[in-house]
Design an enzyme around this catalytic site. Structure first.
Site, PDB file in Angstrom:
ATOM      1  N   SER A  37       0.846  -1.181   0.000  1.00 18.48           N
ATOM      2  CA  SER A  37       0.000   0.000   0.000  1.00 18.48           C
ATOM      3  C   SER A  37       0.896   1.251   0.000  1.00 18.48           C
ATOM      4  CB  SER A  37      -0.974  -0.034   1.171  1.00 18.48           C
ATOM      5  OG  SER A  37      -1.964   0.952   1.032  1.00 18.48           O
ATOM      6  N   ASP A 119      -8.521  -4.505  -6.851  1.00 19.64           N
ATOM      7  CA  ASP A 119      -8.191  -3.558  -5.789  1.00 19.64           C
ATOM      8  C   ASP A 119      -9.011  -2.274  -5.961  1.00 19.64           C
ATOM      9  OD1 ASP A 119      -7.015  -1.769  -3.993  1.00 19.64           O
ATOM     10  OD2 ASP A 119      -5.002  -2.507  -4.370  1.00 19.64           O
ATOM     11  N   HIS A 151      -7.226  -4.910  -2.152  1.00 22.84           N
ATOM     12  CA  HIS A 151      -6.109  -4.130  -1.619  1.00 22.84           C
ATOM     13  C   HIS A 151      -5.450  -4.943  -0.510  1.00 22.84           C
ATOM     14  CE1 HIS A 151      -3.860  -0.465  -1.332  1.00 22.84           C
ATOM     15  NE2 HIS A 151      -4.025  -0.439  -0.024  1.00 22.84           N
TER      16      HIS A 151
END
Length: 184
Positions: A37, A119, A151
Site C-alpha cells: 500500500s 483492488d 487491496h
C-alpha cells in the site's frame, strides 16, 4: 507527512539505508526495499529517486501515479488525497513530482510487483502503468496479479504465495551480493 508524501518519509528511509551501511549491517550495494500500500508506494518512489542505492524491491499494491489515482478513485478516497497530499487541480506539480511513474525510467533495481486484480483503492491500472514503463526502460521486473483479490490479499494461499515470491525475489537478487560482502 501531511502534504509532504515522498518528502520527509523518503528522507527517513534513506537515513535508514545510510545507517545500515555505516554500521556495516548491510552491504550498501545489496539493500532491498519492500512494502504494501503506502509502503508499496515508498518502495517504488525510493527505487526511482535513489536508483543507485537499492539492488532489489518488492511493491505490493503500491500507488504509481497520484494524479491517475486522484482522477479515477471514488469520492471518499479523493477527499482523503486532498486532505493528506493536496488538491491535484491546485498543485499538479506536487502530484507529478511525488509519483513513482515520473521517476520509473530511472529504476534499475530488480522489481517484483504484486497486485490484486480487484483492488478498489489502488486499481491494477496503477501497476500496469509501471509495468509499461519498466518494459520500455528494460529494467528487470516481474509482475504477478492475484485474481479475486483487492487491496492486499485475503486468501491464505495468496498471502503465502506473496510471501514466498517476496522471499525468493529478495534472496535471488540480494544473496549473491551479500555473500561477496561477507567474504571481504
Amino acid at each position: 507527512n501531511r502534504r509532504d508524501w515522498g518528502g520527509g518519509d523518503l528522507a527517513d528511509v534513506m537515513a535508514g539505508v545510510d545507517w545500515l551501511a555505516t554500521e556495516q549491517i548491510a552491504d550498501p550495494k545489496s539493500i532491498g526495499i519492500t512494502g504494501g500500500s503506502y509502503g508499496g508506494y515508498m518502495t517504488l518512489y525510493a527505487l526511482g529517486r535513489h536508483p543507485d542505492r537499492f539492488a532489489a524491491g518488492v511493491s505490493i499494491v503500491g500507488v504509481v501515479s497520484w494524479k491517475s489515482l486522484f482522477d479515477t478513485t471514488r469520492g471518499d478516497l479523493r477527499e482523503y488525497l486532498i486532505r493528506e497530499l493536496g488538491d491535484a487541480a491546485k498543485d499538479p506539480q506536487l502530484y507529478l513530482d511525488r509519483s513513482p511513474i515520473t521517476h520509473a525510467k530511472k529504476i534499475r533495481a530488480a522489481l517484483l510487483v504484486l497486485q490484486g486484480a480487484n483492488d478498489p483503492r489502488v486499481p491494477k491500472s496503477e501497476a500496469l502503468q509501471l509495468v509499461a514503463a519498466l518494459e520500455a526502460s528494460g529494467a528487470p521486473y516481474e509482475y504477478h496479479e492475484y485474481a479475486n483479490e483487492g487491496h492486499g490479499f485475503s486468501r491464505a494461499e495468496n498471502r503465502i504465495d506473496a510471501l514466498r515470491r517476496t522471499v525468493d525475489w529478495l534472496t535471488k537478487y540480494l544473496t549473491p551480493l551479500m555473500d561477496r560482502y561477507l567474504a571481504d
